[in-house]
Design a protein around this motif. Sequence first.
Motif, PDB file in Angstrom:
ATOM      1  N   ASN A  52       1.060  -1.524  -0.062  1.00  0.00           N
ATOM      2  CA  ASN A  52      -0.640  -0.223   0.045  1.00  0.00           C
ATOM      3  C   ASN A  52       1.061   1.088   0.412  1.00  0.00           C
ATOM      4  N   THR A  72       0.573   3.622  -3.200  1.00  0.00           N
ATOM      5  CA  THR A  72       0.147   5.004  -2.569  1.00  0.00           C
ATOM      6  C   THR A  72       1.489   6.601  -3.190  1.00  0.00           C
ATOM      7  N   ARG A  96      -4.970  -2.426  -6.069  1.00  0.00           N
ATOM      8  CA  ARG A  96      -5.332  -2.822  -4.566  1.00  0.00           C
ATOM      9  C   ARG A  96      -5.845  -4.366  -4.402  1.00  0.00           C
ATOM     10  N   LEU A 145      -6.714  -0.282   7.093  1.00  0.00           N
ATOM     11  CA  LEU A 145      -5.256  -0.368   5.888  1.00  0.00           C
ATOM     12  C   LEU A 145      -6.056   1.521   4.906  1.00  0.00           C
ATOM     13  N   VAL A 188      -4.313   4.390   3.835  1.00  0.00           N
ATOM     14  CA  VAL A 188      -4.327   5.106   2.314  1.00  0.00           C
ATOM     15  C   VAL A 188      -4.403   6.968   2.671  1.00  0.00           C
TER      16      VAL A 188
END
Length: 293
Positions: free
Chosen positions: A46, A50, A64, A108, A112
């Motif tokens: 992640n 990102t 994802r 999560l 993000v």
Amino acid sequence: MSTVSVIETLKQIGVPDLSMRTHISPDNMHRLLEGDFDAFSAIQFNGFVTIIEREFDVDLTEWRQQFAASGPAPQEPLAASDEDPFANAAKSRRRQRLTVAVLVAALLVVIVVTYLVLGAGGKTEKFEVNNTAIDQARATMAAMNTTEAPSTRDEADAIQEAHQAEAGVLLAADPNATVTEANGTDDAAAVAVPVESSAFEDVILRPASTSIWVGVIDAKTHKRSVYTTEEPVRLDGTKAWLIVTGHGYFSLDCGGEEQKFEQSERVLLTYEGGVCRTLDETEFRARNKGRVW
């Protein structure tokens, strides 16, 4: 632009240019482009995705989803029977694991989104956080901690950005938390703690050529401050401090002497009476009410 065309565009840019702009190692960038996600932990994956989305202004939601789908398949439930007295206990454990998995997935997503909000603007951020309001949030997030050390200094930066997003979640959990922002281009005095004349010089932590995450705890009051910065961090030499860093590429001016650190793992430190020294995790927890942060 569709996800397929986004991936093709990234492939056309090429691994060397992508790695240079994102500070993700060529090997890991190649794995991402080829869809080989098994080599990554959740926080690594992640964090990398990102950074790519922010750097190139693209949407990699499909990546994802593929990463989430590539996890281990759930086990078949045990059939309860008169001959299996442990069936109910097994079902209860599975429900607990499923609940934890759902909570981790939700956290999560929050991490993000929070990172995208806090990461805009390229500013140095200082957070003042009260200990008492976020213990429950920290306990839930402990399941997300990774023990893998980054393989390069550039990847230490990438992982550190994901940890910055975690700090944002802790702030969101504390209604009494305050945030003070200082422009990243200001000189070191902009983040200096004003002090009276004393026999002890200020402690100055100087990042190397990369940004560093620094958590600072007042050893007496246990009030905490967080810095994510490329500028020196100055601490009042008349106080006692506990210090934790996201990685170990920095130097420390303490008691008139300079100490240099060059390691990818985090560093745990204590300062008191003009003396700085490193601590192991057990001693650090003993001084910080059982917590590393």
